[in-house]
Write an enzyme that holds these catalytic residues in place. Structure first.
Site, PDB file in Angstrom:
ATOM      1  N   SER A  53       4.045   3.367   1.322  1.00 22.42           N
ATOM      2  CA  SER A  53       4.263   2.130   2.080  1.00 22.42           C
ATOM      3  C   SER A  53       3.362   2.064   3.304  1.00 22.42           C
ATOM      4  O   SER A  53       3.237   1.001   3.929  1.00 22.42           O
ATOM      5  CB  SER A  53       5.733   2.008   2.499  1.00 22.42           C
ATOM      6  OG  SER A  53       6.190   3.200   3.115  1.00 22.42           O
ATOM      7  N   ASP A  91       4.529  10.902  -0.837  1.00 24.45           N
ATOM      8  CA  ASP A  91       4.300  10.164  -2.073  1.00 24.45           C
ATOM      9  C   ASP A  91       2.948  10.523  -2.687  1.00 24.45           C
ATOM     10  O   ASP A  91       1.928  10.555  -1.982  1.00 24.45           O
ATOM     11  CB  ASP A  91       4.301   8.656  -1.798  1.00 24.45           C
ATOM     12  CG  ASP A  91       5.686   8.044  -1.842  1.00 24.45           C
ATOM     13  OD1 ASP A  91       6.579   8.633  -2.464  1.00 24.45           O
ATOM     14  OD2 ASP A  91       5.866   6.961  -1.246  1.00 24.45           O
ATOM     15  N   GLU A 123       6.885   8.259  -8.810  1.00 21.14           N
ATOM     16  CA  GLU A 123       7.644   7.150  -9.371  1.00 21.14           C
ATOM     17  C   GLU A 123       7.626   7.216 -10.894  1.00 21.14           C
ATOM     18  O   GLU A 123       6.572   7.377 -11.504  1.00 21.14           O
ATOM     19  CB  GLU A 123       7.046   5.811  -8.929  1.00 21.14           C
ATOM     20  CG  GLU A 123       7.136   5.552  -7.435  1.00 21.14           C
ATOM     21  CD  GLU A 123       6.588   4.184  -7.041  1.00 21.14           C
ATOM     22  OE1 GLU A 123       6.267   3.383  -7.955  1.00 21.14           O
ATOM     23  OE2 GLU A 123       6.470   3.921  -5.834  1.00 21.14           O
ATOM     24  N   GLU A 190      15.846   2.786  -5.921  1.00 17.86           N
ATOM     25  CA  GLU A 190      15.464   1.620  -5.122  1.00 17.86           C
ATOM     26  C   GLU A 190      15.887   0.316  -5.796  1.00 17.86           C
ATOM     27  O   GLU A 190      15.584   0.068  -6.959  1.00 17.86           O
ATOM     28  CB  GLU A 190      13.954   1.604  -4.886  1.00 17.86           C
ATOM     29  CG  GLU A 190      13.493   0.437  -4.042  1.00 17.86           C
ATOM     30  CD  GLU A 190      12.070   0.554  -3.534  1.00 17.86           C
ATOM     31  OE1 GLU A 190      11.598  -0.377  -2.858  1.00 17.86           O
ATOM     32  OE2 GLU A 190      11.424   1.584  -3.805  1.00 17.86           O
TER      33      GLU A 190
END
Length: 272
Positions: A53, A91, A123, A190
């Site tokens: 992000s 991440d 992810e 999420e």
């Protein structure tokens, strides 16, 4: 009779599993730089996420896709220098692990060696199973991420709530169980329905940390710049703003401009 929670000098992946077992909720926020990391660490956060992000918050991109591995290592290195207590998770950015397990391992090793981070986050579910296994086999702790996966935004086409339909909900549960089974130490969920998130958390022994996943999970994560109100265009239902720094900082900067223009700053006491 309440039981005093265990005091951890340094949070580890083992600490998080213990916290879940003891019913203690896990606090997690994002950090991208030394100064913010130092404040968050001092405040007593359990986990700092060096999230991709940063692509949105720090660089102004529309999505998380443009940020590179080198840039993630830079941000992670800055955060590591600011902490004494928190567990730091980084991440793996888009394009650094999806193509094959060997590339995924090389990317994870670079983050661990060059930044000093404690763990990485990826992810996806079964489609990246082999990549996760290879990273875990190298001794690198892995946090999973299911539900809305922002790196796949062009596949989904929207940031809407995921797993509302039975088929997708079943796949999410299967992926969560698989991630635990192969050795992930925690999972981020999420933007999924609260009932489903609670069901997943109850089915796993590893912590489930939610963002827009209700209060039935084992911990919560938000983007720091959102929760302190530095960003003001982003207003999802799950976000609680604890400050309005956009307004406060704008006012301070405007006052500074006024003081400089009026020759009020610096005054006699503010010069040598």
């Amino acid at each position: 009779m309440s039981i005093a929670k265990k005091q951890y000098k340094r949070i580890t992946v083992k600490s998080l599993v213990e916290m879940k077992a003891n019913g203690e909720k896990i606090s997690m926020l994002t950090a991208y730089d030394y100064t913010m990391a130092k404040i968050l660490d001092k405040a007593g956060l359990d986990v700092l996420l060096v999230g991709d992000s940063a692509s949105n918050v720090m660089a102004g991109h529309e999505t998380t896709l443009p940020i590179t591995l080198d840039q993630m290592i830079y941000h992670a290195s800055s955060v590591i220098r600011g902490i004494e207590h928190c567990l730091v998770v980084v991440d793996l950015p888009f394009g650094s692990y999806q193509s094959d397990p060997k590339e995924a391992l090389r990317s994870a090793i670079r983050i661990m060696k060059e930044s000093g981070a404690h763990s990485i986050k990826l992810e996806g579910g079964k489609e990246i199973k082999e990549s996760i296994k290879r990273i875990l086999n190298a001794g690198i702790p892995v946090m999973g991420h299911l539900g809305l996966t922002p790196q796949s935004i062009y596949k989904f086409g929207t940031y809407t709530v995921r797993a509302k339909e039975e088929q997708e909900a079943e796949k999410l549960m299967e992926d969560a169980l698989m991630l635990e089974r192969i050795g992930c130490f925690a999972i981020v969920l999420e933007k999924v329905p609260a009932k489903l998130a609670k069901k997943v958390a109850e089915a796993l022994t590893i912590p489930v940390i939610g963002i827009g996943a209700g209060n039935g999970v084992d911990g919560q994560v938000l983007v720091t710049h959102d929760m302190i109100g530095m960003t003001h265009e982003f207003n999802p239902r799950f976000l609680r703003r604890y400050l309005d720094l956009f307004a406060d900082m704008t006012g301070a900067f405007q006052q500074y401009v006024k003081d400089v223009k009026s020759k009020d700053f610096p005054n006699e006491e503010e010069q040598y």
